[in-house]
Design an enzyme around this catalytic site. Structure first.
Site, PDB file in Angstrom:
ATOM      1  N   LYS A 185      -4.831 -50.019  33.428  1.00  0.00           N
ATOM      2  CA  LYS A 185      -3.478 -50.231  32.905  1.00  0.00           C
ATOM      3  C   LYS A 185      -3.472 -51.126  31.674  1.00  0.00           C
ATOM      4  O   LYS A 185      -2.498 -51.146  30.929  1.00  0.00           O
ATOM      5  CB  LYS A 185      -2.577 -50.816  33.988  1.00  0.00           C
ATOM      6  N   PHE A 238       6.764 -50.560  44.854  1.00  0.00           N
ATOM      7  CA  PHE A 238       8.056 -51.004  45.377  1.00  0.00           C
ATOM      8  C   PHE A 238       8.301 -50.335  46.731  1.00  0.00           C
ATOM      9  O   PHE A 238       7.919 -49.188  46.939  1.00  0.00           O
ATOM     10  CB  PHE A 238       9.194 -50.575  44.450  1.00  0.00           C
TER      11      PHE A 238
END
Lengths: 426, 393
Positions: A348, A412
Site C-alpha cells: 500500500k 471496518f
C-alpha cells in the site's frame, strides 16, 4: 509421487493463474517491475473537482475506458482484465468455459449522482426535489439499464457470463478484508470437494467524490497532499491515514490433483486461511489486538505451520496511525521477538489502499515475491516509528529467498482474514 | 454425500410485518391477513415492519443510533435467533459461531440528497457544489450505517458473535448462498455452529427507486403474487437461523426445531426461453427426491412478472401444495430466502401447513401431516434458489 492432500488430509489448493490491475498499470509484469522499483501510483485526482476537499490524492486507475464512469462499470472492467490475465496464464477450461464457481468481492454499489441528477431534471419538480419526484421520473422514463447496473450482483453476473463460471456467483464483502475472503471461499469449496477449481476475484473502482468524502469524514484518509507519491507511509512515525485507491486482483484456484492432471504450471499453494471477527467497535480494532492475533493463529493452524516457518509478511499496513500500531501489536504476540527480524512490507505504500481489492492484489504480489525471490519495499519509510520496530524492507527492494508468506487484511466492521501461501507443494 | 453430517436448525429469529417471533408468526399465518401499507409510499404497496421494541435486543441506544433501520432489523432478528437457540450471551459458543449475512446497502440521507438536487442545476459549478454540500451535510457515521458488511459488524458488537463474519451481496441469491455456505461448512465438518440470515427495510424510497427504474415496484392495491405477478411488493423483514451440527447441539442439550436437509443455488440463462422453468424444475426434483408424502412448497417468488410466472408454472406442475411467503410478508430481497426458511422450519415444527390465502388460486387446502417443505425462490432479476427443510423425527 507427491501427495494431493495436505497434513489434514484435505485436497491441496494451488494457484495456477494470477492477474492484477492497479494504479501502477495493467498486468503482473508491469506492476511487478514498478513495485520492485519502489514506484508509487499515487497521484493528484483528476476525476472530479477538488475545491474544498481535504484530501486531493488517490491511487485511481485512470487509464481504462470505464475510468470515471460509474463505480460498478469501472469495477467490472478492472475485474475482467485481472481475470482475463489469470485465466490466460492458467490455461484452464476453454474460452468462456471456466470449470468452477466465481467468488467476487465487490465495492458498495448504489445509484450515483449523475443518474440522480438526470431523474431530478426529468421530474422537473416545481418545488423542492424529493425522492417521490425521482420515483415519478423513473416510472415514466426508460432507465431499465440502471436497475441492472446498480444491483450488487450485476458485476459478478456479467463476469459469470463472460468467463462461463459454474452456478450462481457469490458477490461478497468483508470490507477491506474482502480480497482474502474471496480466496478463502474458493479454498473451502475445493477442500470440501464441491469443485476442482474456483475463480476468486476482488475489485474496487469506486473512487467517486462521495466515496472520498465519506472516508474523509471518518478521518481515515491521509492529507499529505503536497507530494502524492510520498503520502502513503505505512509503519512510519509520520503516517497520517490511508490513500484511497483502485484495482483488482484475480486468482485461479485449483486442487493440486486437477492442476497436475492437466499439466498446469503451479504458481503457489494456498496453505491456510484464518479469520476472526472483532466485536470492539465499528471502525476501530480491539486495542489488545486479540481478534487479529486469533486470525493469524487460525491461519497458521489451518496451514499446519508454526510462526517460525513464515519468512515474509505482506502486511495490511494501511498507513493509518491505528492500524499499523495494532498490526504490530498483533504480530508481536504471534511471532514474539522474531517479529523485528522478519522482512515485512506494505504494498500500500506504492499502490495505496485498494479497499475491497486489497487482499487479492496482495496475494498476487505475495506469490510474485516467492516466485522472483525479491521482496517489494515499503516506500516512504524515512522516519521509523520507534514504537513499532520492524524490518519493513525500507524504500528499496531486497533479494531474498522467500518460501512462505503470511498476508493480512483487516476491515471496518471487525473483519480480519489472514492467508498463508507457499511456492511449491510439499 | 454419505460422509456429510446432518444440519439442524436450532434457533430462529424472525421479524416482519406480521410481528416478531415464531408464535406471533404462526398465529398470523393461520389468520391469513397480510399487513400492507398502500398509502404511505404511494403509489407503491409495502409491508411495513410491525412495531418492535428494539431495546429488548439492542440494549444500548448508542448502538441503535449507529445503525440504519435495516441494520436494526437484522441485529434484532439475530438476537432473537440466538435467544431461540439458547446461546445468547454464551461467550464460548459465540466466539466460535460462524456468521454469514446476506445484505444490500443502507439508506441514503434522502433530505440531503433532495436539497442538493433542488439546487444543483442552478449552480455555475454543479460538481463543486455537490462536493461542498456532501462535506457539510453528510453525517460521518452514516457511511457505516450504509456499508453492507456492517450488519454483520453490528451483530458482532451487540451480540458478540465473533467466530467468523462474512457478508454476501447480490440480491435474492445472497440469501440463498449465505445459508448454503453456512450449511455446507457444518455438513462438511469444518464448522459446528453458524448464524445465517439477512434483513431488509422496505420502507424507503431510495430502495423503491431501484425497482422503479425497471418498472418492477408493485403499485397498490395489494394482490397475490403467484396469481398476478405484476410487481414486487417489498416487505420489511429480518430472519436469522442458527444452524448446528447434531453433535454440537446434543452436547449442549439443545433440541432441533427442524432439519435443513439441503440448499441449492443456480443461475439460469434467463435470455434462453424456458431456462428458469427448466432450472427450477430440476432443483425441485432434487429436493423432492422419491417422495411427495407430507411435502409442501413455500415460494419466495418476488412478484416480478417474468420470473414469477415461470416459478408459478413450475409450482403448479409439481402437483405439491403451495404457499406464497411473499403474499404474507412481502419481498425482502436479500432476506427473502432466510425469511422463507424460517417459516418453513416453523411449519414443519408445527406439523402442518397454514391455510391458503383467498385469491391466490394456486394455494389449495392441505390437511395432511406436514413433514417436509421445499422452499423456492426465483430472483427478480437473477438467481434461483431451492432448499429442503424436514422435521426431525
Amino acid at each position: 509421487m507427491a501427495s494431493y492432500t495436505d497434513k489434514a488430509g484435505r485436497p491441496i489448493v494451488v494457484v495456477t493463474g494470477m492477474g492484477l490491475v492497479t494504479s501502477l498499470g495493467q498486468g503482473k509484469e508491469d506492476n511487478w517491475a514498478k513495485l520492485t522499483a519502489g514506484q508509487s501510483g499515487i497521484h493528484r485526482i483528476t476525476r472530479f473537482p477538488l475545491d474544498s476537499m481535504r484530501t486531493t490524492i488517490a491511487g485511481t486507475v485512470d487509464f481504462l475506458s470505464e475510468s470515471g464512469r460509474t463505480a460498478p462499470d469501472l469495477s467490472e472492467q478492472l475485474a475482467q482484465l485481472a481475470a482475463d490475465e489469470a485465466i490466460d496464464q492458467s490455461g484452464i477450461g476453454s474460452k468462456g468455459n471456466f470449470p468452477g464457481p466465481l467468488f467476487c468481492a465487490v465495492p458498495p454499489i448504489e445509484i450515483e449522482w449523475p443518474q440522480r441528477r438526470i431523474l431530478a431534471q426529468e421530474a422537473a419538480a416545481n418545488a423542492a426535489v424529493t425522492y417521490d419526484d425521482l420515483l415519478r421520473a423513473a416510472e415514466t422514463h426508460q432507465h431499465g439499464a440502471w436497475h441492472e447496473r446498480f444491483l450488487y450482483g450485476s458485476i459478478a453476473d456479467h463476469l459469470a457470463d463472460r468467463f462461463g463460471t459454474r452456478g450462481q456467483p457469490i458477490s461478497l464483502s468483508t470490507a477491506c478484508a474482502s480480497g482474502n475472503t474471496s480466496i478463502q471461499l474458493g479454498v473451502e469449496a475445493i477442500r470440501r470437494g464441491d469443485c476442482d477449481a474456483a475463480l476468486s476475484i476482488a475489485t474496487d473502482g469506486s473512487v467517486t467524490a462521495e466515496a472520498l468524502i465519506r472516508f474523509s469524514l471518518l478521518s481515515a484518509l491521509s492529507t499529505n497532499n503536497e507530494k502524492p507519491e510520498a503520502a502513503s507511509r505505512p509503519f512510519s512515525k509520520n503516517r497520517d491515514g490511508f490513500i484511497i485507491a483502485e484495482g483488482a486482483g484475480a486468482l485461479v484456484l485449483e486442487s493440486l490433483e486437477h492442476a497436475v492432471a492437466r499439466g498446469a504450471k503451479i504458481l503457489g499453494v494456498v496453505e491456510g486461511v484464518g479469520e476472526m471477527a472483532d466485536s470492539f467497535h465499528r471502525t476501530r480494532s480491539s486495542p489488545d489486538a486479540k481478534p487479529v492475533i486469533g486470525c493469524m493463529r487460525a491461519a497458521l493452524a489451518d496451514a499446519g505451520v508454526s510462526p517460525d516457518e513464515i519468512d515474509y509478511i505482506n502486511a495490511h499496513g494501511t498507513s493509518t496511525p491505528e492500524n499499523d500500531r495494532m498490526e504490530f501489536t498483533g504480530m508481536s504476540a504471534v511471532f514474539g521477538e522474531r517479529i523485528g527480524s522478519i522482512p515485512l512490507s506494505s504494498n500500500k505504500s506504492m499502490i495505496g489502499h485498494t479497499l475491497t481489492a486489497a487482499g487479492a492484489i496482495e496475494a498476487v504480489v505475495s506469490l510474485l515475491t516467492i516466485q522472483n525471490g525479491r521482496i517489494p519495499p515499503t516506500i516512504n519509510y524515512e522516519t521509523p516509528d520507534p514504537a513499532i520496530p520492524l524490518d519493513v524492507v525500507p524504500n528499496v527492494a531486497r533479494d531474498a529467498q522467500v518460501n512462505r508468506v503470511m498476508s493480512n487484511s483487516f476491515g471496518f466492521g471487525g473483519q480480519n482474514v489472514c492467508v498463508i501461501m507457499t511456492g511449491e507443494p510439499a | 454425500m454419505s460422509d456429510r453430517r446432518d444440519v439442524w436448525i436450532t434457533g430462529i429469529g424472525l421479524v416482519s410485518s406480521l410481528g416478531e417471533g415464531l408464535e406471533a408468526h404462526w398465529a398470523a399465518l393461520n389468520e391469513g391477513k397480510p399487513v400492507v401499507d398502500e398509502t404511505g409510499f404511494a403509489p407503491y404497496v409495502v409491508h411495513p415492519l410491525a412495531k418492535i421494541n428494539f431495546d429488548s435486543q439492542i440494549a444500548k441506544k448508542g448502538d441503535q443510533r449507529q445503525m440504519e433501520p435495516w441494520q436494526r432489523i437484522g441485529t434484532y432478528a439475530a438476537g432473537l435467533a440466538l435467544d431461540s437457540a439458547g446461546i445468547k450471551g454464551n461467550k464460548d459458543i459465540l466466539g466460535t459461531t460462524d456468521m454469514v449475512v446476506a445484505a444490500g446497502g443502507g439508506e441514503r440521507d434522502q433530505s440531503v440528497d433532495g436539497a442538493i438536487l433542488t439546487e444543483i442545476e442552478k449552480q455555475p459549478k454543479p460538481d463543486v457544489f455537490l462536493n461542498e454540500q456532501l462535506q457539510s451535510n453528510l453525517r460521518p457515521t452514516l457511511f457505516l450505517a450504509q456499508l453492507s458488511n456492517l450488519l454483520a459488524g453490528n451483530i458482532s458488537i451487540v451480540h458478540g458473535v465473533t467466530g467468523s463474519s462474512r457478508t454476501f451481496m447480490g440480491e435474492e441469491s445472497s440469501g440463498t448462498d449465505a445459508v448454503r455456505i453456512g450449511f455446507s461448512r457444518i455438513a462438511a465438518g469444518t464448522s459446528e455452529i453458524a448464524l445465517v440470515g439477512g434483513a431488509y427495510n422496505a420502507e424507503r424510497r431510495d430502495m423503491l427507486l431501484l425497482y422503479a427504474l425497471k418498472h418492477l415496484a408493485k403499485h397498490a392495491p395489494w394482490s397475490p403474487v403467484l396469481k398476478s405477478a405484476n410487481g414486487v411488493p417489498t416487505g420489511s423483514a429480518g430472519a436469522f437461523l442458527v444452524l448446528e451440527s447434531p453433535e454440537h447441539a446434543t452436547a449442549r442439550g439443545a433440541r432441533p426445531i427442524a432439519k435443513l436437509s439441503g440448499i441449492w443455488s443456480e443461475r439460469a440463462r434467463r435470455g434462453d426461453e424456458g431456462a428458469v422453468e427448466a432450472t427450477l424444475a430440476t432443483m425441485i426434483a432434487t429436493a423432492r427426491g422419491d417422495t411427495a408424502e407430507g411435502t409442501a412448497i413455500l415460494s419466495a417468488a418476488s412478484g416480478a412478472p417474468e420470473p414469477t410466472k415461470a416459478e408459478a408454472l413450475v409450482l403448479e406442475r409439481s402437483g405439491l401444495p403451495v404457499r406464497s411467503v411473499t403474499d404474507r410478508v412481502g419481498h425482502g430481497l436479500e432476506a427473502q430466502m432466510p425469511v422463507a426458511l424460517a417459516i418453513a422450519a416453523l411449519s414443519v415444527a408445527q406439523g402442518r401447513l397454514f391455510p391458503p390465502l383467498a385469491g391466490e388460486t394456486l394455494e389449495k387446502p392441505f390437511d395432511e401431516a406436514l413433514k417436509r417443505v421445499i422452499v423456492t425462490g426465483v430472483g427478480h432479476w437473477r438467481g434461483e434458489g431451492v432448499a429442503l427443510v424436514e422435521s426431525v423425527d
